[in-house]
Scaffold this active site. Structure first.
Site, short mmCIF file in Angstrom:
data_model
loop_
_atom_site.label_atom_id
_atom_site.label_comp_id
_atom_site.label_asym_id
_atom_site.label_seq_id
_atom_site.Cartn_x
_atom_site.Cartn_y
_atom_site.Cartn_z
N GLY A 62 2.35 -54.82 -9.50
CA GLY A 62 1.64 -56.01 -9.05
C GLY A 62 2.50 -57.25 -9.23
O GLY A 62 3.53 -57.22 -9.91
N CYS A 89 5.78 -50.11 -13.14
CA CYS A 89 6.21 -51.51 -13.04
C CYS A 89 5.27 -52.42 -13.83
O CYS A 89 5.24 -52.34 -15.06
CB CYS A 89 6.33 -51.91 -11.57
SG CYS A 89 7.34 -53.39 -11.30
N TYR A 90 4.46 -53.26 -13.17
CA TYR A 90 3.49 -54.06 -13.90
C TYR A 90 2.59 -53.17 -14.75
O TYR A 90 2.22 -53.53 -15.87
CB TYR A 90 2.63 -54.88 -12.93
CG TYR A 90 1.54 -55.69 -13.61
CD1 TYR A 90 1.79 -56.99 -14.07
CD2 TYR A 90 0.26 -55.17 -13.78
CE1 TYR A 90 0.80 -57.73 -14.69
CE2 TYR A 90 -0.73 -55.90 -14.41
CZ TYR A 90 -0.47 -57.18 -14.86
OH TYR A 90 -1.46 -57.91 -15.49
N HIS A 199 9.76 -47.54 -9.27
CA HIS A 199 8.67 -47.09 -8.40
C HIS A 199 8.92 -45.66 -7.92
O HIS A 199 9.69 -45.45 -6.97
CB HIS A 199 8.51 -48.03 -7.21
CG HIS A 199 7.95 -49.37 -7.56
ND1 HIS A 199 6.60 -49.63 -7.56
CD2 HIS A 199 8.57 -50.51 -7.97
CE1 HIS A 199 6.40 -50.88 -7.93
NE2 HIS A 199 7.57 -51.44 -8.19
N GLU A 201 6.89 -43.82 -6.29
CA GLU A 201 6.11 -43.52 -5.10
C GLU A 201 6.84 -43.80 -3.80
O GLU A 201 6.42 -43.34 -2.73
CB GLU A 201 4.79 -44.30 -5.12
CG GLU A 201 4.89 -45.81 -4.95
CD GLU A 201 5.13 -46.57 -6.23
OE1 GLU A 201 4.84 -47.78 -6.27
OE2 GLU A 201 5.64 -45.96 -7.21
N SER A 253 -14.12 -41.42 20.74
CA SER A 253 -13.26 -42.47 21.29
C SER A 253 -12.12 -41.91 22.12
O SER A 253 -11.47 -42.64 22.85
CB SER A 253 -12.66 -43.30 20.14
OG SER A 253 -11.75 -42.50 19.39
N GLY A 254 -11.86 -40.61 21.99
CA GLY A 254 -10.70 -40.03 22.63
C GLY A 254 -9.54 -39.83 21.67
O GLY A 254 -8.52 -39.25 22.01
N GLY A 255 -9.70 -40.31 20.42
CA GLY A 255 -8.65 -40.17 19.40
C GLY A 255 -8.94 -39.02 18.45
O GLY A 255 -10.02 -38.43 18.45
N VAL A 256 -7.96 -38.73 17.59
CA VAL A 256 -8.08 -37.59 16.68
C VAL A 256 -9.16 -37.82 15.62
O VAL A 256 -9.83 -36.87 15.20
CB VAL A 256 -6.71 -37.28 16.02
CG1 VAL A 256 -6.23 -38.44 15.15
CG2 VAL A 256 -6.78 -36.00 15.21
N ASP A 257 -9.36 -39.07 15.18
CA ASP A 257 -10.30 -39.31 14.09
C ASP A 257 -11.73 -38.96 14.48
O ASP A 257 -12.42 -38.22 13.77
CB ASP A 257 -10.22 -40.78 13.64
CG ASP A 257 -8.81 -41.19 13.26
OD1 ASP A 257 -8.03 -40.30 12.87
OD2 ASP A 257 -8.49 -42.38 13.37
N SER A 258 -12.20 -39.51 15.58
CA SER A 258 -13.58 -39.22 16.00
C SER A 258 -13.71 -37.76 16.41
O SER A 258 -14.78 -37.15 16.21
CB SER A 258 -14.00 -40.14 17.15
OG SER A 258 -13.19 -39.94 18.29
N ALA A 259 -12.65 -37.16 16.94
CA ALA A 259 -12.70 -35.75 17.33
C ALA A 259 -12.88 -34.86 16.11
O ALA A 259 -13.70 -33.94 16.10
CB ALA A 259 -11.44 -35.36 18.08
N LYS A 404 -4.66 -40.39 7.46
CA LYS A 404 -4.43 -39.82 8.78
C LYS A 404 -3.82 -38.43 8.72
O LYS A 404 -4.22 -37.53 9.47
CB LYS A 404 -3.54 -40.76 9.59
CG LYS A 404 -3.15 -40.25 10.97
CD LYS A 404 -4.31 -40.25 11.94
CE LYS A 404 -4.63 -41.67 12.39
NZ LYS A 404 -5.68 -41.70 13.43
#
Length: 548
Positions: A62, A89-90, A199, A201, A253-259, A404
């Site tokens: 942070g 870190c912080y 870090h 990550e 919507s036509g995208g992967v998420d709603s599918a 995602k």
């Protein structure tokens, strides 16, 4: 894993680092569940979630200094919980200070960027404390130029970003690693409290993921149980509990998420789900036809297509502000879904739920974690901030805690066609936020064709899967051009392509010059309304991926 079983979890406390979300993703990549929570979250609040079996905590980095009067701290009960803690870190400085050590501005060189940490050979003698570095070795490239007289010293490249340092250790701690300018680069004690000044990550720390794995499996004793199969089983159980015998409508919507959301819900409740695809007139080329083919004909999921093109255009007439556009579109979607719920209720009782493909980054960006109690909104996501508060339908969001890459893995496991699984994200408001300024049908026609050309050329180049997102933006700028013997005054189109692992941060894609040339040539030759093309070379941050 089922809904009523406890889920092992690592809790990440967010102290404002730009890498906080990345820590959470790195843990998930190790198949351990993790949640990102504000720094002032109490242990009591966390324990109210009976389904979480907390195995440890990570304190993020942070921008603050721990000795500042208003520095964010942590609930003392977390420090006294007996559970392992990794401070980064912080987070390391906070851990040291709160346990009786001391932190001060760095007396030597401040460290920002790449550094080399040297793991102390004597630290390896204490196997219990040394577990954070256990099993990690330097690669040949990292040892080629080292002094052969010190073959036992482990040196690892790492990413630093700090101006303060621990100058007094808490009781029971020992130094595990140092750098050339900082004698305290990593600390630990026998309780499983570990501090890293660097870090792990970020990709700039090549062995960082191994270090995180050591914390998860050697120190917290987690199991790698956060798999696609377990996520699906848990989501199905939770959906059944939430919905009961009621009916759900899902906006595709036509995208992967709603599918993927639709497939999960259909797996859970079958014909209690009806998918609704709203043709807003703000779609990509061929979107409607592809949805109908995939869901109605291939997946055999009940699908209703609503033609609302004129309805949306009327609502958006002369609206230029992007937030207003998002709110209008969100409200209109809900109005249509509620109308369809009433219509469906004539044949199906209790249509009371609306399903959406909201993801964890959507939630974080709409109400981003701050170190205080006030959340700072970045922008309204259609799936989150664009919904009217008075909507009658209740929300079902089975992907709300997923990233995602996790959604794509689940989609593949559920049998979603590969073309859908790897399709680039498309915003809920559609092309309305890629037309900068007011939206009308002529502009949408230009942008739709431009977007088709961009994606077509990227696919031909064989790099579609390498990109996180690529699209065209129609700007309100018009400029003078020459085509043949004629002077033109036409639109400037921007092309945007990014690479990203999590969509929380992104870098602009270094597309080949030849590819950019072909895209520009086709856009200006095939679309009369375009006479100038530019390429967006800004990263996220400081920009967002979308322009509005």
């Amino acid at each position: 894993m089922h809904a009523l079983e406890r889920r092992e979890a690592i809790i990440v406390l967010d102290y404002g680092s730009q890498y906080s979300r990345l820590i959470t993703r790195r843990i998930r990549e190790c198949q351990v569940y993790s949640e990102l929570v504000p720094a002032n979250t109490t242990l009591e609040d966390l324990q109210k979630n009976a389904h979480l079996d907390i195995k440890g905590f990570i304190f993020s980095g942070g921008p603050s200094s721990v000795y500042d009067a208003d520095a964010p701290l942590c609930d003392p009960a977390i420090l006294n919980s007996g559970l392992p803690i990794l401070g980064i870190c912080y987070g390391m400085q906070l851990l040291a200070q709160e346990l009786g050590g001391h932190v001060a501005p760095t007396q030597g060189l401040r460290e920002y960027g790449p550094a080399t940490i040297e793991v102390l050979p004597e630290a390896a003698e204490d196997k219990q404390i040394f577990r954070i570095f256990e099993g990690i070795s330097a690669t040949p490239q990292q040892t080629d130029n080292l002094d052969a007289s010190q073959p036992e010293v482990l040196r690892l490249p790492a990413w630093m970003s700090h101006g303060d340092s621990v100058d007094k250790l808490p009781e029971g701690f020992r130094v595990l690693a140092r750098t050339e300018s900082n004698p305290v680069a990593a600390i630990g004690d026998a309780r499983g409290y570990i501090g890293l000044q660097f870090h792990p990550e970020v990709t700039h720390t090549p062995q960082g993921k191994e270090i995180i794995r050591n914390f998860l499996f050697r120190i917290c004793h987690c199991e790698a149980s956060w798999t696609a199969g377990h996520v699906i089983d848990e989501a199905v159980d939770l959906i059944r509990q939430q919905v009961g015998s009621d009916h759900v409508i899902c906006g595709l919507s036509g995208g992967v998420d709603s599918a993927v959301a639709a497939l999960l819900i259909h797996k859970a409740i079958g014909d209690q789900l009806t998918c609704i695809f709203v043709d807003t007139g703000l779609l990509r080329a061929g979107e409607r036809e592809q949805v109908e083919e995939t869901f109605a004909n291939h997946m055999h999921i009940p699908l209703v297509v609503v033609d609302a093109r004129q309805r949306f255009l009327d609502k958006l007439a002369n609206v230029s502000d992007p937030e207003r556009k998002r709110k209008i579109i969100g409200a209109e979607f809900i109005s249509i879904f509620e109308d369809e719920a009433v219509r469906l209720a004539e044949t199906q009782e209790n249509v009371t739920f609306l399903a959406q493909g909201t993801l964890y980054p959507d939630v974080i960006e709409s109400t981003s974690h701050d170190t205080a109690t006030t959340a700072k909104s970045i922008k309204s996501h259609h799936n989150v901030g664009g919904l009217p508060s008075e909507m009658k339908l209740k929300l079902v969001e089975p992907l709300r805690m997923l990233f995602k890459d996790e959604v794509r893995e689940i989609g593949a496991a559920l049998g979603l066609p590969e073309e859908w699984v790897w399709r680039h994200p498309f915003p809920g408001p559609g092309l309305a936020i890629r037309v900068i300024g007011a939206v009308d049908e002529p502009k949408l026609k230009v942008l739709r064709e431009a977007d088709r050309i961009v994606i077509e050329e990227i696919r031909k180049a064989g790099i579609y899967r390498e990109l996180g997102q690529a699209f065209a933006v129609l700007t309100p700028v018009q400029s003078v051009g020459v085509m043949g013997d004629y002077r033109t005054y036409a639109y400037l189109v921007a092309v945007r392509a990014v690479t990203t692992g999590d969509f929380m941060t992104a870098d602009w894609a270094r597309l080949p010059d030849e590819l950019l040339g072909r895209i520009s040539n086709r856009l200006t030759n095939e679309i009369a309304e375009i006479n100038r093309v530019v390429y967006d070379i800004t990263s996220k941050p400081p920009s967002t991926i979308e322009w509005e």
